[in-house]
Each structure stands twice: as structure tokens, then as C-alpha cells.
Design a protein around this motif. Structure first.
Motif, PDB file in Angstrom:
ATOM      1  N   ARG A 146     -19.690  11.118  12.889  1.00 50.95           N
ATOM      2  CA  ARG A 146     -19.045  12.437  12.840  1.00 50.95           C
ATOM      3  C   ARG A 146     -20.069  13.541  13.055  1.00 50.95           C
ATOM      4  N   PHE A 147     -21.249  13.374  12.496  1.00 45.32           N
ATOM      5  CA  PHE A 147     -22.310  14.374  12.662  1.00 45.32           C
ATOM      6  C   PHE A 147     -22.747  14.471  14.118  1.00 45.32           C
ATOM      7  N   PHE A 148     -22.969  13.329  14.769  1.00 40.59           N
ATOM      8  CA  PHE A 148     -23.405  13.339  16.167  1.00 40.59           C
ATOM      9  C   PHE A 148     -22.359  13.981  17.079  1.00 40.59           C
ATOM     10  N   ALA A 149     -21.092  13.850  16.704  1.00 42.67           N
ATOM     11  CA  ALA A 149     -20.036  14.444  17.525  1.00 42.67           C
ATOM     12  C   ALA A 149     -20.158  15.961  17.586  1.00 42.67           C
ATOM     13  N   GLY A 150     -20.839  16.558  16.621  1.00 42.63           N
ATOM     14  CA  GLY A 150     -21.042  18.001  16.634  1.00 42.63           C
ATOM     15  C   GLY A 150     -22.056  18.463  17.646  1.00 42.63           C
ATOM     16  N   PHE A 151     -22.767  17.534  18.289  1.00 44.33           N
ATOM     17  CA  PHE A 151     -23.775  17.885  19.286  1.00 44.33           C
ATOM     18  C   PHE A 151     -23.307  17.607  20.707  1.00 44.33           C
ATOM     19  N   GLY A 152     -22.021  17.366  20.881  1.00 48.49           N
ATOM     20  CA  GLY A 152     -21.510  16.962  22.187  1.00 48.49           C
ATOM     21  C   GLY A 152     -21.234  18.117  23.117  1.00 48.49           C
ATOM     22  N   ASP A 153     -22.221  18.911  23.396  1.00 47.44           N
ATOM     23  CA  ASP A 153     -22.090  20.060  24.283  1.00 47.44           C
ATOM     24  C   ASP A 153     -23.096  19.913  25.419  1.00 47.44           C
ATOM     25  N   ALA A 154     -22.612  19.975  26.662  1.00 49.59           N
ATOM     26  CA  ALA A 154     -23.480  19.695  27.807  1.00 49.59           C
ATOM     27  C   ALA A 154     -24.631  20.694  27.915  1.00 49.59           C
ATOM     28  N   ASP A 155     -24.371  21.974  27.699  1.00 50.85           N
ATOM     29  CA  ASP A 155     -25.449  22.967  27.784  1.00 50.85           C
ATOM     30  C   ASP A 155     -26.496  22.729  26.704  1.00 50.85           C
ATOM     31  N   GLY A 156     -26.032  22.400  25.498  1.00 53.52           N
ATOM     32  CA  GLY A 156     -26.982  22.113  24.426  1.00 53.52           C
ATOM     33  C   GLY A 156     -27.828  20.895  24.718  1.00 53.52           C
ATOM     34  N   PHE A 157     -27.214  19.864  25.302  1.00 52.33           N
ATOM     35  CA  PHE A 157     -27.970  18.680  25.693  1.00 52.33           C
ATOM     36  C   PHE A 157     -29.055  19.044  26.691  1.00 52.33           C
ATOM     37  N   TRP A 158     -28.701  19.852  27.659  1.00 49.59           N
ATOM     38  CA  TRP A 158     -29.673  20.202  28.693  1.00 49.59           C
ATOM     39  C   TRP A 158     -30.865  20.939  28.090  1.00 49.59           C
ATOM     40  N   GLN A 159     -30.604  21.834  27.170  1.00 48.68           N
ATOM     41  CA  GLN A 159     -31.697  22.567  26.536  1.00 48.68           C
ATOM     42  C   GLN A 159     -32.596  21.625  25.730  1.00 48.68           C
ATOM     43  N   ARG A 160     -32.012  20.618  25.083  1.00 48.55           N
ATOM     44  CA  ARG A 160     -32.830  19.654  24.337  1.00 48.55           C
ATOM     45  C   ARG A 160     -33.674  18.802  25.272  1.00 48.55           C
ATOM     46  N   ILE A 161     -33.120  18.452  26.419  1.00 46.76           N
ATOM     47  CA  ILE A 161     -33.896  17.685  27.400  1.00 46.76           C
ATOM     48  C   ILE A 161     -35.108  18.490  27.848  1.00 46.76           C
ATOM     49  N   LEU A 162     -34.908  19.756  28.168  1.00 42.53           N
ATOM     50  CA  LEU A 162     -36.025  20.605  28.602  1.00 42.53           C
ATOM     51  C   LEU A 162     -37.042  20.797  27.481  1.00 42.53           C
ATOM     52  N   ALA A 163     -36.561  20.908  26.246  1.00 49.40           N
ATOM     53  CA  ALA A 163     -37.479  21.110  25.128  1.00 49.40           C
ATOM     54  C   ALA A 163     -38.384  19.907  24.920  1.00 49.40           C
ATOM     55  N   MET A 164     -37.879  18.698  25.214  1.00 49.51           N
ATOM     56  CA  MET A 164     -38.679  17.484  25.038  1.00 49.51           C
ATOM     57  C   MET A 164     -39.543  17.180  26.254  1.00 49.51           C
ATOM     58  N   ALA A 165     -39.263  17.841  27.381  1.00 49.04           N
ATOM     59  CA  ALA A 165     -39.964  17.523  28.627  1.00 49.04           C
ATOM     60  C   ALA A 165     -41.280  18.276  28.713  1.00 49.04           C
ATOM     61  N   ALA A 166     -42.270  17.605  29.240  1.00 50.10           N
ATOM     62  CA  ALA A 166     -43.576  18.233  29.442  1.00 50.10           C
ATOM     63  C   ALA A 166     -44.166  17.725  30.749  1.00 50.10           C
ATOM     64  N   GLY A 167     -45.028  18.512  31.342  1.00 47.54           N
ATOM     65  CA  GLY A 167     -45.778  18.099  32.523  1.00 47.54           C
ATOM     66  C   GLY A 167     -44.888  17.639  33.653  1.00 47.54           C
ATOM     67  N   PRO A 168     -45.056  16.387  34.093  1.00 49.61           N
ATOM     68  CA  PRO A 168     -44.315  15.908  35.266  1.00 49.61           C
ATOM     69  C   PRO A 168     -42.810  15.897  35.064  1.00 49.61           C
ATOM     70  N   ASP A 169     -42.339  15.703  33.848  1.00 54.39           N
ATOM     71  CA  ASP A 169     -40.894  15.680  33.623  1.00 54.39           C
ATOM     72  C   ASP A 169     -40.264  17.044  33.855  1.00 54.39           C
ATOM     73  N   ARG A 170     -40.896  18.083  33.372  1.00 47.09           N
ATOM     74  CA  ARG A 170     -40.327  19.422  33.542  1.00 47.09           C
ATOM     75  C   ARG A 170     -40.210  19.765  35.024  1.00 47.09           C
ATOM     76  N   ALA A 171     -41.177  19.352  35.823  1.00 43.93           N
ATOM     77  CA  ALA A 171     -41.105  19.616  37.262  1.00 43.93           C
ATOM     78  C   ALA A 171     -39.903  18.920  37.890  1.00 43.93           C
TER      79      ALA A 171
END
Length: 274
Positions: A146-171
Motif C-alpha cells: 500500500r505504501f509503494f502504491a503512493g509512489f506510482g507517479d511517472a513524473d516522480g519516478f523520472w525525477q528519482r531516476i535523475l537523482a540517482m544518476a551520475a556521470g555517464p548515466d545522466r548523459a
């Protein structure tokens, strides 16, 4: 599918090519491929499947990793596929390995794969946030879902991906064409709502219902040394490689977690040689 449930997939490459099952990462729909510019030349028929509750696949309440493997077995039978290989990326990895443990695949490739984070060997290696996630799933999986279901937003996911990305991944991720394709795939996956993602995350954060030691097919594990994601393998697949009887680990020094796209040719060619 048997029982009337629908399972959605997309495919690229020649219909008579070597079938390669793709298990994509968290909250990602079937439309995001990898190496699609290579499949014709390599003779690969790439099939990306929406897990139940994501994209076009109907929900299957209470499903587990081996239930997904049973779905894939039905797909393989219904589409008359032979000698199927598989690739799992990130959170798609436990679903791929469930298929391998069920005898569906003849070879597999794990790419920036989520390891069995709940395995005792990782107890001291996880970040505090990941430790809390694993403990929440262990103590009360229904509440965690139930808790994880509260994070099911595509824009929020994208921001988390960018926050975890560094160097070659961000490019890779900030390339306009790639970003558009990735964000479309997330919106596609989450169109029915967040329940499919939440169930996937519970399954990926719990103990696996199979032992990697029972997987008898060759498995190549691909990790980028510059990967900064805390939810991929804490040891870049070293422990998982030791638990798989026929594993070979590739640690690519100039790559990050996006090596599925930066090193697609190496991954597919190695898989075909298996």
C-alpha cells in the motif's frame, strides 16, 4: 491467457529471429526496448512483456515471481517460441531469473540487476533507505505494498531516476530522444494505476521463492562500475554470480546503470553465443 486474463507485449526484429524475452525495469512499459537498431542485423526477435497490472496486462492479485514465469511459459507456448533467451534490467531481474529457474530460458543476461536484497549476505551493505524498504516488506508486505502504491507517479519516478544518476548515466537519460521514450514507457506502464508497480516492488524486495543455485542455464551479469543506484546490486553482482552455477560477470569500467543501452551490442552478441 488461460482463464481469460490479457498479457500485453511488444516485439522488434524478424519473426523468425532468435526469441529474446526482455523483462524491463521498475514501472516501465513494454514500448521501451534496447538495441532495437541491432535486432534485424543480429537476427533477434526481441519481446518485451508488461507484467500483470502494468501497461496493457491485466492485474493478477497476489501474484508472485513464479506466477510471472508461468505467464511467460504460456506466452512461449501460444506464440510457438523455441530456444528462448532472456534479458532482465534492474527490477526486472528477479522476474527474469524466475523464468530461468522454471526452465523456460536457454540462456540469460542480467543487466544492472536488482540482486536478492533481502538475502542475509546484504544485511550490512544496503543503504539505510533500502534497508528500511526490505524490512518493511519482511514485517508487513501488505502494508508495504500500500505504501509503494503512493509512489506510482511517472513524473516522480523520472525525477528519482535523475537523482540517482551520475556521470555517464545522466548523459544517457537526459538525451531528448531517450528521455521522451523512457517517460512514455513509464506513463504507459502506470496508466492503469500504481498497483502493478507496488506489487513488483514487494516481490523484488522480498526473499526469492527459488534458489539461484537451481538455475542450470548460463547467465551473464553486466554491471557498470559507475552505477550509483542503491537498489541495484551492492557488490555489482559478485554475490549473485557466486550463487549461480553457470555465471559470468562483466564489470564495465566506463559504464553506469544505463549500460543496457550503451552496451546493447555486447550484451546481445554475448547472449546469442550462449
Amino acid at each position: 491467457m488461460p482463464g481469460g486474463r490479457h498479457l500485453a507485449w511488444a516485439e522488434w526484429g524478424p519473426p523468425d529471429g532468435v526469441p529474446v524475452l526482455f523483462c524491463p525495469g521498475a514501472a516501465t512499459g513494454r514500448s521501451l526496448a534496447f538495441g532495437s537498431h541491432l535486432v534485424d542485423g543480429l537476427g533477434v526477435r526481441l519481446l518485451s512483456v508488461d507484467r500483470p497490472g502494468l501497461g496493457g496486462s491485466d492485474p493478477a492479485p497476489g501474484r508472485g515471481l513464479l506466477d510471472f514465469a508461468a505467464d511467460v511459459a504460456d506466452l512461449v507456448r501460444l506464440r510457438e517460441l523455441r530456444e528462448v533467451r532472456g534479458v532482465g534490467f534492474s527490477q526486472g531481474t528477479p522476474f527474469l531469473l524466475a523464468c530461468a529457474a522454471s526452465g523456460i530460458l536457454t540462456a540469460a543476461a542480467v543487466v544492472a540487476g536488482t540482486d536478492e536484497l533481502a538475502h542475509p549476505s546484504f544485511a550490512a551493505a544496503l543503504t539505510p533507505d533500502v534497508t528500511a524498504m526490505v524490512e518493511a516488506v519482511r514485517s508487513d508486505p501488505a502494508a508495504a505494498e500500500r505504501f509503494f502504491a503512493g509512489f506510482g507517479d511517472a513524473d516522480g519516478f523520472w525525477q528519482r531516476i535523475l537523482a540517482m544518476a551520475a556521470g555517464p548515466d545522466r548523459a544517457v537519460y537526459t538525451d531528448p530522444v531517450f528521455e521522451g521514450a523512457y517517460r512514455h514507457a513509464m506513463a504507459e506502464a502506470l496508466a492503469p494505476g500504481p498497483a502493478g508497480y507496488a506489487r513488483d516492488t514487494v516481490l523484488a524486495s522480498a526473499r526469492w521463492p527459488f534458489e539461484p543455485a537451481q538455475i542450470r542455464v548460463p547467465v551473464d551479469l553486466w554491471y557498470g562500475a559507475a552505477d550509483t543506484s542503491p537498489v541495484h546490486s551492492p557488490d555489482f553482482g559478485a554475490s549473485l554470480a557466486a550463487r549461480l552455477p553457470h555465471a559470468r560477470r562483466h564489470l564495465v569500467p566506463d559504464a553506469g546503470g544505463a549500460l543496457l543501452w550503451t552496451h546493447a551490442a555486447d550484451i546481445l552478441r554475448t547472449l546469442l553465443r550462449r
